[in-house]
Design an enzyme around this catalytic site. Structure first.
Site, PDB file in Angstrom:
ATOM      1  N   ASN B 100     -10.224  -1.957  -9.818  1.00 43.35           N
ATOM      2  CA  ASN B 100     -11.313  -1.145  -9.335  1.00 43.35           C
ATOM      3  C   ASN B 100     -10.868   0.238 -10.260  1.00 43.35           C
ATOM      4  O   ASN B 100     -10.918   1.348  -9.462  1.00 43.35           O
ATOM      5  CB  ASN B 100     -11.654  -0.736  -7.941  1.00 43.35           C
ATOM      6  CG  ASN B 100     -11.471  -2.292  -7.276  1.00 43.35           C
ATOM      7  OD1 ASN B 100     -10.655  -2.767  -6.916  1.00 43.35           O
ATOM      8  ND2 ASN B 100     -12.797  -2.661  -6.955  1.00 43.35           N
ATOM      9  N   HIS B 185     -11.053  -9.875  -0.711  1.00 48.61           N
ATOM     10  CA  HIS B 185     -11.447  -8.946   0.430  1.00 48.61           C
ATOM     11  C   HIS B 185     -12.347  -9.552   1.288  1.00 48.61           C
ATOM     12  O   HIS B 185     -13.641  -9.332   1.133  1.00 48.61           O
ATOM     13  CB  HIS B 185     -11.908  -7.426  -0.424  1.00 48.61           C
ATOM     14  CG  HIS B 185     -12.360  -6.363   0.564  1.00 48.61           C
ATOM     15  ND1 HIS B 185     -11.169  -5.800   1.210  1.00 48.61           N
ATOM     16  CD2 HIS B 185     -13.583  -5.959   0.882  1.00 48.61           C
ATOM     17  CE1 HIS B 185     -12.075  -4.808   2.110  1.00 48.61           C
ATOM     18  NE2 HIS B 185     -13.217  -4.906   1.727  1.00 48.61           N
ATOM     19  N   ASP B 310      -1.928  -0.827   0.569  1.00 50.66           N
ATOM     20  CA  ASP B 310      -3.487  -0.406   0.284  1.00 50.66           C
ATOM     21  C   ASP B 310      -3.542   1.240  -0.082  1.00 50.66           C
ATOM     22  O   ASP B 310      -4.506   1.672   0.374  1.00 50.66           O
ATOM     23  CB  ASP B 310      -4.284  -0.706   1.557  1.00 50.66           C
ATOM     24  CG  ASP B 310      -5.823  -0.761   1.305  1.00 50.66           C
ATOM     25  OD1 ASP B 310      -6.130  -0.967   0.306  1.00 50.66           O
ATOM     26  OD2 ASP B 310      -6.617  -0.114   1.993  1.00 50.66           O
ATOM     27  N   GLY B 329     -10.089   5.319   2.149  1.00 49.03           N
ATOM     28  CA  GLY B 329      -8.659   4.897   1.649  1.00 49.03           C
ATOM     29  C   GLY B 329      -7.868   5.664   1.829  1.00 49.03           C
ATOM     30  O   GLY B 329      -8.290   7.098   2.037  1.00 49.03           O
TER      31      GLY B 329
END
Lengths: 313, 429
Positions: B100, B185, B310, B329
């Site tokens: 991403n 995901h 993550d 995030g």
């Protein structure tokens, strides 16, 4: 309801972010103070100078008629210099963040900022960044404390008390900050609260707030002293929360036959703006024996005057 | 490079079922030459000066399967150099980077760029993922075969789910043909639309739209149903709820797949969001304490295979916004091990199981020769004082972005040195 304000009692909070943060003493302080302003607003000379020299900034990121004008009038009647920011012509439109806007305004030394924002928690964020008091005029779906306070004041003036009353709140609870603030406040003041909504518009685990939930309006209205209707926003139809206005009206619109389930002297309330014929029968909305909708607007100014005064001090 | 001798260490190497007191010899070319209890002061050449670790631990270098790097496109959030420094300070020597970026890693030409940058700027091993679909739009799949030839070892849309069931089945068919690893995901995009935190009392209180736990479970159940007929390498990137644990536990008895969990979901719950703490806006969202406990138990019982950081660096500006506007995030690569050790210190999970989920399990899933201390393997390892107390302070973080979810948290256990191919690239000051 405390009968006399103890002058020694001070508000426990610097900001009015939500009913959640208020103590019962805070609530009584505001309501008692509001009572005094009701008469003033009905009289010929409506102007005081309690807030002379103070600056109030209204920061409305969402369109609003009654709340914004109510806060503006309240400030002016107390003698404050009131500035209402027009978001459409401001730097926010150019991409300025809320924190930067807050810093900019803070540098102008306001005494109070009234904020309405489409995001839940926006007033909390603002309050962390400015030195003055912040009054929440509605944040996302979280809280709208002055609306709940004016609703409580309206109920008290009509029913002389809140404790022990059975109060139904009906409509789009999921997206409603008015519902949340009212649930906190009415619970705190000892009412029994019934929440009525289709499951699609009922927030998750709302029963943990200490309310009764109903999907059947007639059951939810049974023996209620107050029927509080909420506005249904049209965009809820397009996202399939509901199938149609007419079906919604059939099941959740307040009509005389449904109102019959409530007590015979039940009062109808609505925070406005109303969708006549969708959530409420138009004749009921205007029935002066039952509807206190206009009174809510009237008392709204008094409540906001009280809040401005108390939080400016 | 000189040959290095370490003695008096506690060595855990789950790949070789090694858990013993002993030493380690690293050869001149940076490989593991000898390891274990036979390496001790009595049988080393007398002229050599071994390094006495005084009972500190030696772990294989961590393989972090879910890391976001800002390169290309968001270099101001994190680049390969800052990522690699942050990783080393946390004992991480290999990372799997998410596609991403801007542009999305979805074609062979960008992979070349990425590999070059990774090689030149980073001191750790970078394993880039490519996306499952072009521009992660969820419509057309990428060239798994050609991308693999360029060195891509796994495919994922990172922060997005493959929503279309037909497309998912075709992706699985291709993955089966080509031996590709698919990492999903799992979050139904329709059910989670506009959602910000776990659906429940906290979301109702804060007035934030919720993400129901069934959004995760539905995708997992759908994919596993497909997997019954299409046997490909399938990995669920992260799970967050008790409901998902139940499904995975059941299905693992019949079909082969793996799953991971973020250290955030093992350590925090939705109550930590408090008064709109945007640093705890995460995906998957933090859920209830019951969910957290069920994840910890699933790790203990090895139903969950992998712990990931993550690591999602976001600059302060993306977080100093209202909750709805704030980026999702948290930065976490450098606290991954220390925070995982909390599960050992509080008696929830065995140390060996934790290290397995951080090293040999991810390496096995990815089919890479990392995360182990086998003789002849690259000497990627860390030396850890597992009792050393410290407090997380964002200004002390090495990562370019300081969006930690555990600011001011007291942790126990810190990496004192990290080695990659035998070279000490990090030493605690």
């Amino acid at each position: 309801m405390a009968t006399k304000t103890n002058k020694a009692i001070k508000i426990s909070q610097k900001h009015l972010l939500g009913i959640q943060n208020l103590s019962i003493n805070d609530v009584h302080l505001i309501l008692d103070e509001s009572q005094g302003f009701i008469k003033l607003n009905q009289g010929k000379n409506k102007k005081l100078d309690i807030l002379r020299g103070k600056t109030q900034i209204n920061l409305f990121f969402e369109p609003s008629t009654r709340t914004q004008s109510s806060f503006e009038l309240a400030g002016k009647r107390l003698g404050a210099d009131v500035m209402s920011m027009n978001i459409n012509n401001s730097a926010i439109k150019k991409g300025e963040t809320l924190i930067d806007t807050a810093m900019t305004l803070n540098a102008m030394h306001p005494d109070i900022i009234v904020i309405r924002h489409q995001d839940s928690g926006a007033c909390n964020l603002l309050s962390q960044k400015v030195n003055c008091a912040v009054l929440n005029a509605g944040d996302g779906r979280r809280e709208h404390p002055t609306q709940a306070l004016l609703d409580a004041l309206t109920i008290i003036n009509r029913k002389k008390k809140i404790e022990g009353l059975k109060i139904a709140i009906c409509g789009d609870i999921l997206h409603s900050r008015v519902a949340r603030s009212n649930i906190y406040l009415l619970n705190m003041l000892g009412a029994e609260v019934n929440i009525i909504a289709p499951t699609n518009l009922m927030p998750k685990e709302i029963e943990k707030f200490g309310v009764n939930t109903f999907t059947d309006m007639k059951k939810g209205l049974k023996d209620c002293d107050i029927v509080m209707m909420l506005r249904l926003q049209n965009e809820r139809m397009t996202s399939s929360f509901l199938s149609s206005n007419r079906e919604y009206y059939e099941y959740y619109g307040l009509t005389p036959d449904k109102l019959d389930y409530a007590k015979s002297d039940a009062l109808i309330m609505h925070p406005g703006p109303m969708n006549r014929g969708i959530e409420i029968d138009t004749k009921l909305a205007d029935d002066i024996n039952k509807s206190v909708i206009k009174e809510q607007v009237e008392l709204g100014v008094a409540v906001r005057m009280a809040c401005l005064k108390i939080f400016c001090e | 490079m000189k040959k290095q001798y370490f003695i008096n260490a506690n060595i855990i190497d789950p790949h070789n079922s090694l858990n013993e007191h002993g030493g380690l010899i690293v050869s001149e070319d940076g490989k593991i030459e000898a390891i274990g209890k036979k390496v001790n002061i009595n049988n080393l050449p007398t002229r050599e000066k071994p390094i006495d670790l005084n009972g500190k631990y030696i772990f294989p270098g961590i393989v972090d399967m879910r890391v976001f790097v800002g390169e290309p496109g968001y270099e101001y959030k994190e680049n390969f150099k800052t990522l690699s420094n942050a990783a080393l300070s946390g004992g991480v020597t290999s990372v799997v980077t998410m596609p991403n970026t801007d542009p999305i890693i979805d074609n062979v030409s960008i992979v070349d760029f990425l590999k070059r940058r990774g090689r030149d700027k980073s001191m750790i091993n970078i394993f880039p993922c490519a996306s499952l679909t072009k521009n992660i739009e969820g419509t057309n799949m990428t060239e798994f075969g050609l991308l693999q030839k360029k060195g891509i070892i796994a495919f994922t849309d990172g922060i997005r789910t493959i929503q279309n069931t037909q497309l998912m089945s075709r992706i699985m068919n291709s993955a089966k043909d080509l031996g590709s690893l698919i990492m999903q995901h799992a979050e139904d995009l329709d059910l989670s639309k506009n959602g910000m935190i776990n659906s429940g009392i906290i979301a109702t209180k804060l007035g934030l739209a919720g993400i129901p736990d069934v959004a995760e479970r539905i995708i997992i159940e759908r994919d596993l149903t497909l997997l019954e007929n299409i046997k490909c390498r399938y990995h669920i990137s992260q799970i967050s709820s008790e409901k998902s644990v139940e499904v995975i536990k059941q299905r693992k008895e019949k079909i082969k797949f793996t799953c991971g969990v973020s250290i955030n979901n093992l350590s925090l719950n939705e109550n930590d969001i408090g008064d709109f703490r945007t640093f705890l806006k995460l995906s998957p969202p933090l859920r209830t304490e019951e969910d957290r406990v069920s994840l910890v138990n699933a790790l203990k019982d090895e139903i969950i295979d992998v712990i990931v950081s993550d690591h999602k660096p976001e600059d302060e500006e993306s977080k100093r916004l209202t909750f709805a506007q704030a980026a999702t995030g948290a930065s976490g690569i450098e606290t991954l091990l220390s925070l995982s050790l909390e599960l050992y210190h509080n008696g929830s999970v065995k140390l060996e199981t934790i290290i397995k989920a951080l090293t040999s399990n991810p390496a096995k899933i990815l089919k890479i020769n990392k995360g182990n201390l086998s003789i002849g393997a690259d000497a990627d390892f860390s030396i850890v004082d597992i009792n050393k107390p410290w407090i997380v302070k964002k200004e002390k973080l090495i990562s370019k972005s300081k969006n930690t979810s555990i600011e001011d948290k007291k942790l126990q256990g810190k990496v004192t040195s990290t080695f990659v191919r035998g070279k000490e690239l990090f030493r605690l000051q």
